[in-house]
Design a protein around this motif. Structure first.
Motif, PDB file in Angstrom:
ATOM      1  N   TRP A  46      -9.375 -28.919 -41.833  1.00 28.93           N
ATOM      2  CA  TRP A  46      -9.342 -28.889 -40.342  1.00 28.93           C
ATOM      3  C   TRP A  46     -10.953 -28.825 -39.850  1.00 28.93           C
ATOM      4  N   LEU A  47     -11.760 -28.407 -40.605  1.00 28.74           N
ATOM      5  CA  LEU A  47     -13.400 -28.369 -40.160  1.00 28.74           C
ATOM      6  C   LEU A  47     -13.868 -29.818 -40.121  1.00 28.74           C
ATOM      7  N   LEU A  48     -13.286 -30.712 -41.421  1.00 28.70           N
ATOM      8  CA  LEU A  48     -13.785 -32.004 -41.398  1.00 28.70           C
ATOM      9  C   LEU A  48     -13.131 -32.972 -40.470  1.00 28.70           C
ATOM     10  N   GLY A  49     -12.244 -32.334 -39.722  1.00 31.56           N
ATOM     11  CA  GLY A  49     -11.367 -33.047 -38.604  1.00 31.56           C
ATOM     12  C   GLY A  49     -12.392 -33.329 -37.474  1.00 31.56           C
ATOM     13  N   PHE A  50     -13.055 -32.294 -37.085  1.00 32.09           N
ATOM     14  CA  PHE A  50     -13.939 -32.428 -35.875  1.00 32.09           C
ATOM     15  C   PHE A  50     -14.829 -33.505 -35.959  1.00 32.09           C
ATOM     16  N   TRP A  85      -7.498 -24.366 -32.484  1.00 35.14           N
ATOM     17  CA  TRP A  85      -6.520 -23.306 -32.936  1.00 35.14           C
ATOM     18  C   TRP A  85      -6.204 -23.454 -34.335  1.00 35.14           C
ATOM     19  N   TYR A  86      -5.960 -24.488 -34.741  1.00 41.15           N
ATOM     20  CA  TYR A  86      -5.235 -24.466 -36.039  1.00 41.15           C
ATOM     21  C   TYR A  86      -6.574 -24.087 -37.027  1.00 41.15           C
ATOM     22  N   ALA A  87      -7.828 -24.598 -36.700  1.00 39.88           N
ATOM     23  CA  ALA A  87      -9.017 -24.205 -37.519  1.00 39.88           C
ATOM     24  C   ALA A  87      -8.942 -22.634 -37.724  1.00 39.88           C
ATOM     25  N   LEU A  88      -8.931 -22.042 -36.522  1.00 38.57           N
ATOM     26  CA  LEU A  88      -9.078 -20.695 -36.330  1.00 38.57           C
ATOM     27  C   LEU A  88      -7.736 -19.780 -37.122  1.00 38.57           C
ATOM     28  N   LEU A  89      -6.734 -20.440 -36.966  1.00 42.18           N
ATOM     29  CA  LEU A  89      -5.628 -19.836 -37.828  1.00 42.18           C
ATOM     30  C   LEU A  89      -5.808 -20.037 -39.322  1.00 42.18           C
ATOM     31  N   ALA A  90      -6.652 -21.163 -39.755  1.00 41.13           N
ATOM     32  CA  ALA A  90      -7.006 -21.143 -41.255  1.00 41.13           C
ATOM     33  C   ALA A  90      -8.105 -20.201 -41.506  1.00 41.13           C
ATOM     34  N   MET A  91      -9.086 -20.010 -40.466  1.00 39.03           N
ATOM     35  CA  MET A  91     -10.216 -19.163 -41.012  1.00 39.03           C
ATOM     36  C   MET A  91      -9.371 -17.681 -41.498  1.00 39.03           C
ATOM     37  N   VAL A  92      -8.478 -17.310 -40.292  1.00 35.89           N
ATOM     38  CA  VAL A  92      -7.902 -15.985 -40.636  1.00 35.89           C
ATOM     39  C   VAL A  92      -7.086 -15.815 -41.933  1.00 35.89           C
ATOM     40  N   ALA A  93      -6.409 -16.918 -42.326  1.00 35.64           N
ATOM     41  CA  ALA A  93      -5.685 -17.206 -43.556  1.00 35.64           C
ATOM     42  C   ALA A  93      -6.643 -16.956 -44.767  1.00 35.64           C
ATOM     43  N   VAL A  94      -7.845 -17.563 -44.576  1.00 39.84           N
ATOM     44  CA  VAL A  94      -8.676 -17.399 -45.844  1.00 39.84           C
ATOM     45  C   VAL A  94      -9.451 -16.220 -45.663  1.00 39.84           C
ATOM     46  N   ALA A  95      -9.679 -15.412 -44.629  1.00 35.50           N
ATOM     47  CA  ALA A  95      -9.971 -14.034 -44.598  1.00 35.50           C
ATOM     48  C   ALA A  95      -9.236 -13.254 -45.073  1.00 35.50           C
ATOM     49  N   SER A  96      -7.823 -13.488 -45.106  1.00 44.02           N
ATOM     50  CA  SER A  96      -6.872 -12.435 -45.725  1.00 44.02           C
ATOM     51  C   SER A  96      -6.681 -12.463 -46.917  1.00 44.02           C
ATOM     52  N   VAL A  97      -7.118 -13.671 -47.808  1.00 37.53           N
ATOM     53  CA  VAL A  97      -7.103 -13.658 -49.249  1.00 37.53           C
ATOM     54  C   VAL A  97      -7.991 -12.422 -49.854  1.00 37.53           C
ATOM     55  N   ARG A  98      -9.041 -12.123 -49.250  1.00 37.41           N
ATOM     56  CA  ARG A  98      -9.930 -10.963 -50.078  1.00 37.41           C
ATOM     57  C   ARG A  98      -8.918  -9.589 -49.891  1.00 37.41           C
ATOM     58  N   CYS A 104      -8.241 -29.112 -28.669  1.00 38.10           N
ATOM     59  CA  CYS A 104      -7.725 -27.880 -28.577  1.00 38.10           C
ATOM     60  C   CYS A 104      -6.965 -27.275 -29.616  1.00 38.10           C
ATOM     61  N   VAL A 105      -6.016 -28.307 -29.975  1.00 39.13           N
ATOM     62  CA  VAL A 105      -5.030 -27.968 -31.083  1.00 39.13           C
ATOM     63  C   VAL A 105      -5.907 -27.828 -32.413  1.00 39.13           C
ATOM     64  N   GLY A 106      -6.808 -28.738 -32.559  1.00 38.64           N
ATOM     65  CA  GLY A 106      -7.695 -28.546 -33.947  1.00 38.64           C
ATOM     66  C   GLY A 106      -8.351 -27.467 -34.103  1.00 38.64           C
TER      67      GLY A 106
END
Length: 203
Positions: free
Chosen positions: A34-38, A65-78, A61-63
């Motif tokens: 998602w970050l490379l999509g920008f 939002w999905y990047a933010l969701l991906a960040m939350v998902a990565v943060a939850s791994v820990r 805007c869609v990108g």
């Protein structure tokens, strides 16, 4: 081979650690994508007529939002790893069902009062409708799951194996604006939940 449920904690199980690594790699790769999509979006905007911004801006805007969701998902791994290091797997203890708003609900017996149950939810936000757990529970392919944690605070659910790990938490266990849960929870259970990363309040 020792079964995953026979270990003192879920993390001691090699299959669990492998599942966690797969989850971490997949989520990091999704975030990177998602970050490379920008830059790609910016490149396309520069090369196309200005009037096409009416199309590209909603895509941005869609990108985001999905990047933010991906960040939350990565943060939850820990947080997922912290839970797995403290609690063992409990097989087929969490019942998975669908809520009216389209999100997924996991119903788990209260560890200290098994006759009562506690619910943990996932989904309900824009962009989570295609998540594995939301799709499979909606289709009825999954009704019971593995669970590690304390449903009064936080936990990890998985399909047998374990696979498809998902970190869940009660809002008061993570939100500093809310009072942490104390009532009906023994000091020992609160100490475990604190070790797993939950807000449990002062003793």
């Amino acid at each position: 081979m020792t079964s995953a449920v026979h270990y003192k904690t879920a993390w001691e199980d090699p299959a669990t650690r492998q599942a966690w690594r797969r989850t971490a790699m997949f989520r990091c790769a999704a975030l990177l994508g998602w970050l490379l999509g920008f830059p790609a979006w910016l490149f396309v905007v520069v090369l196309t007529p200005t009037w096409l911004l009416v199309l590209w801006l909603p895509m941005l805007c869609v990108g985001i939002w999905y990047a933010l969701l991906a960040m939350v998902a990565v943060a939850s791994v820990r947080g997922m790893r912290r839970v797995l290091r403290v609690y063992p797997w409990q097989v087929d203890i969490a019942e998975a069902g669908r809520k009216k708003n389209g999100s997924t609900r996991f119903v788990v017996p209260d560890p200290e009062r098994p006759e009562k149950s506690v619910s943990l939810g996932y989904g309900g936000m824009i962009g989570t409708g295609q998540h594995f757990w939301v799709r499979t529970v909606k289709s009825g392919r999954i009704t019971t799951t593995w669970f590690a944690g304390d449903p009064r605070y936080l936990g990890v659910v998985a399909t047998p194996g374990p696979r498809n790990l998902l970190w869940l938490a009660q809002r008061e266990a993570t939100d500093s604006r809310m009072s942490p849960r104390k009532r009906g929870v023994s000091p020992g259970a609160r100490a475990l939940a604190r070790s797993a990363g939950a807000r449990v309040g002062e003793d």
